[in-house]
Motif scaffolding. Structure first.
Motif, PDB file in Angstrom:
ATOM      1  N   GLY A 370       0.797  -1.221   0.000  1.00 11.07           N
ATOM      2  CA  GLY A 370       0.000   0.000   0.000  1.00 11.07           C
ATOM      3  C   GLY A 370       0.823   1.262   0.000  1.00 11.07           C
ATOM      4  O   GLY A 370       0.285   2.359  -0.240  1.00 11.07           O
ATOM      5  N   ASP A 371       2.145   1.167   0.266  1.00 13.60           N
ATOM      6  CA  ASP A 371       2.988   2.362   0.203  1.00 13.60           C
ATOM      7  C   ASP A 371       3.013   2.917  -1.213  1.00 13.60           C
ATOM      8  O   ASP A 371       3.063   2.164  -2.196  1.00 13.60           O
ATOM      9  CB  ASP A 371       4.419   2.030   0.636  1.00 13.60           C
ATOM     10  N   ILE A 372       2.967   4.238  -1.318  1.00 12.65           N
ATOM     11  CA  ILE A 372       3.139   4.900  -2.617  1.00 12.65           C
ATOM     12  C   ILE A 372       4.604   5.279  -2.732  1.00 12.65           C
ATOM     13  O   ILE A 372       5.166   5.952  -1.860  1.00 12.65           O
ATOM     14  CB  ILE A 372       2.228   6.127  -2.732  1.00 12.65           C
ATOM     15  N   VAL A 373       5.232   4.814  -3.802  1.00 16.86           N
ATOM     16  CA  VAL A 373       6.682   4.940  -3.939  1.00 16.86           C
ATOM     17  C   VAL A 373       7.037   5.615  -5.256  1.00 16.86           C
ATOM     18  O   VAL A 373       6.230   5.663  -6.194  1.00 16.86           O
ATOM     19  CB  VAL A 373       7.372   3.557  -3.870  1.00 16.86           C
ATOM     20  N   LYS A 374       8.255   6.124  -5.279  1.00 16.33           N
ATOM     21  CA  LYS A 374       8.851   6.629  -6.525  1.00 16.33           C
ATOM     22  C   LYS A 374       9.904   5.614  -6.953  1.00 16.33           C
ATOM     23  O   LYS A 374      10.814   5.286  -6.193  1.00 16.33           O
ATOM     24  CB  LYS A 374       9.478   7.997  -6.306  1.00 16.33           C
ATOM     25  N   TYR A 386       8.838   6.117 -12.261  1.00 15.98           N
ATOM     26  CA  TYR A 386       7.419   5.841 -12.066  1.00 15.98           C
ATOM     27  C   TYR A 386       7.017   6.226 -10.643  1.00 15.98           C
ATOM     28  O   TYR A 386       7.850   6.277  -9.733  1.00 15.98           O
ATOM     29  CB  TYR A 386       7.109   4.346 -12.256  1.00 15.98           C
ATOM     30  N   ILE A 387       5.716   6.499 -10.477  1.00 18.75           N
ATOM     31  CA  ILE A 387       5.122   6.688  -9.152  1.00 18.75           C
ATOM     32  C   ILE A 387       3.903   5.777  -9.083  1.00 18.75           C
ATOM     33  O   ILE A 387       3.016   5.846  -9.946  1.00 18.75           O
ATOM     34  CB  ILE A 387       4.727   8.153  -8.902  1.00 18.75           C
ATOM     35  N   GLY A 388       3.872   4.904  -8.089  1.00 19.00           N
ATOM     36  CA  GLY A 388       2.758   3.968  -7.983  1.00 19.00           C
ATOM     37  C   GLY A 388       2.684   3.339  -6.614  1.00 19.00           C
ATOM     38  O   GLY A 388       3.468   3.641  -5.701  1.00 19.00           O
ATOM     39  N   LYS A 415      11.691   4.427  -3.454  1.00 20.49           N
ATOM     40  CA  LYS A 415      11.752   5.388  -2.364  1.00 20.49           C
ATOM     41  C   LYS A 415      10.323   5.728  -1.959  1.00 20.49           C
ATOM     42  O   LYS A 415       9.513   6.138  -2.796  1.00 20.49           O
ATOM     43  CB  LYS A 415      12.494   6.654  -2.785  1.00 20.49           C
ATOM     44  N   THR A 416      10.006   5.562  -0.690  1.00 19.22           N
ATOM     45  CA  THR A 416       8.644   5.820  -0.210  1.00 19.22           C
ATOM     46  C   THR A 416       8.367   7.319  -0.183  1.00 19.22           C
ATOM     47  O   THR A 416       9.150   8.092   0.380  1.00 19.22           O
ATOM     48  CB  THR A 416       8.440   5.230   1.197  1.00 19.22           C
ATOM     49  N   ILE A 417       7.242   7.711  -0.783  1.00 24.91           N
ATOM     50  CA  ILE A 417       6.839   9.120  -0.735  1.00 24.91           C
ATOM     51  C   ILE A 417       5.539   9.306   0.045  1.00 24.91           C
ATOM     52  O   ILE A 417       5.178  10.437   0.390  1.00 24.91           O
ATOM     53  CB  ILE A 417       6.677   9.704  -2.156  1.00 24.91           C
TER      54      ILE A 417
END
Length: 428
Positions: A370-374, A386-388, A415-417
């Motif tokens: 569920g983390d949104i990462v770059k 990518y960002i997803g 990398k977690t954003i």
């Protein structure tokens, strides 16, 4: 859209223009506090030295999607729009699947035991989980927004029905069924049921006529299940033909129309079942709460010339709607409820027998599903940035989920954003 701003003590300030936020970040006067919704923090500012203006949260609850708008009351500027996609149907399907598996197992294991079904109690105000999730999503986002913006009031669309019975409590029978707003209510219902499209050709943005699927001359009734929307040309072409004869060259359309005509009213029932509970929970915020009807929402939207969508409907909720709403350039944040994982450790197959056991751990190498990462992938088939949203495995190979595709990626490229919070985000 405007960017939420916090002072050094995390008190909300007035939202600012994105260009101003970029300038503050570039000069080092601000830092990113949260990615979704985008929020900055000013370490050198306190709310006592700032001027803030009252904002109002407006809510248009829906069964599948709820619209939320944040409006600055003095200027009528919509500073933020959100559309929250609920997962009520997904929860209902999961619970029904679990119930069928348990019933089968119980019949196999305890077939001689006396049935027990009166030994369960529910607290007062209990709602099914599929409905509870809808209320929880709205309540969550109202409380989040109040922490990020100087909100002073809330508006909620509470009812969608005519006020005849309130005006005349003695009304009953045929008099109530054929009241002053009868035709309006039927048309509004059909517009929602048939998605504002012609049932036969799919035409949009044209004058619609109420069409009897089985013609009155052939014994058809005025029941809602026998009515649909039709453009003028399709209505004239069909005449009093049976729908099977009229659509004999279009079997797919025939199947769709017949299925949609008998569609249940579960979406309307879901909204009706949750509206007062949502109203009571919003009252616990301590903010003044305005309740309004769907008719008022539509009137405000039509008189101000605003196109229909979930978040624009929310901006038009209630008598407090300013005469002029500033919507230009606003793009809503699409929020999709995804849940917080599952506590189910044993995964059954379709027959209810165990096939796998989920690990108890939730994190691997600092990441969580569920983390949104770059992702910055330097080589290979998916080279690029990518960002997803990720789904972890307990090995160095995660699934990166994008709006149009998904593929495996090594965690060293990630990398977690934005930490997992039960929602998926998309900015159009």
């Amino acid at each position: 859209m405007r960017v939420f701003v916090l002072d050094k003590s995390l008190n909300p300030l007035d939202p600012c223009h994105p260009a101003r936020a970029r300038e503050l970040l570039h000069k080092g006067r601000a830092k990113v506090y949260k990615r979704y919704p985008f929020t900055i923090i000013l370490p050198d500012r306190v709310v006592e030295d700032s001027v803030t203006h009252p904002h109002r949260i407006k809510i248009d609850p829906g069964s599948k999607t709820t619209g939320i708008a944040v409006v600055q009351e003095q200027t009528g500027r919509v500073t933020k729009g959100l559309e929250i996609a609920h997962r009520g149907q997904q929860i209902k399907d999961a619970l029904e699947s679990r119930r069928s598996l348990r019933r089968g197992r119980r019949n196999r294991k305890t077939r001689y035991r006396k049935p027990r079904f009166l030994n369960r109690t529910r607290k007062q105000g209990w709602l099914p989980p599929s409905l509870e999730s809808r209320i929880a999503n709205i309540e969550t986002w109202v409380r989040r927004i109040t922490k990020l913006c100087p909100v002073t009031a809330i508006s909620q669309e509470l009812v969608r029905f005519d006020l005849q019975q309130i005006q005349n409590p003695e009304i009953s029978g045929l008099e109530y069924q054929r009241g002053e707003l009868f035709g309006f209510e039927v048309r509004e219902y059909l517009l929602q049921k048939w998605d504002r499209k012609c049932a036969y050709c799919g035409g949009k943005n044209v004058p619609f006529e109420i069409e009897h699927i089985l013609a009155r001359s052939k014994g058809g009734s005025n029941r809602i299940s026998n009515l649909c929307l039709s453009c003028h040309s399709c209505n004239q072409a069909k005449g009093n033909k049976s729908i099977e004869e009229f659509l004999q060259q279009k079997p797919e359309v025939l199947k769709r129309v017949l299925a949609q005509a008998k569609a249940p009213l579960k979406d309307a029932a879901a909204v009706n079942a949750t509206r007062w509970e949502l109203y009571r929970r919003l009252q616990t915020t301590g903010l003044p709460l305005e309740a309004a009807s769907g008719g008022r929402t539509k009137f405000n939207r039509k008189t101000r010339g605003i196109e229909k969508s979930h978040w624009t409907d929310a901006a038009c909720v209630g008598e407090s709607t300013p005469e002029k709403l500033l919507l230009k350039g606003v793009k809503p944040l699409i929020v999709k409820a995804k849940g917080h994982g599952t506590r189910q450790r044993c995964r059954p197959d379709k027959y209810g027998f165990p096939k796998a056991h989920a690990p108890k751990r939730q994190f691997f190498q600092g990441f969580q599903t569920g983390d949104i990462v770059k992702a910055d992938i330097l080589s290979g088939k998916y080279t690029g940035k990518y960002i997803g949203r990720i789904a972890i495995r307990f090995r160095p190979s995660f699934v990166l989920q994008l709006p149009t595709q998904k593929f495996d990626v090594h965690p060293k490229y990630l990398k977690t954003i934005h930490k997992a919070d039960g929602y998926e985000y998309q900015q159009p």
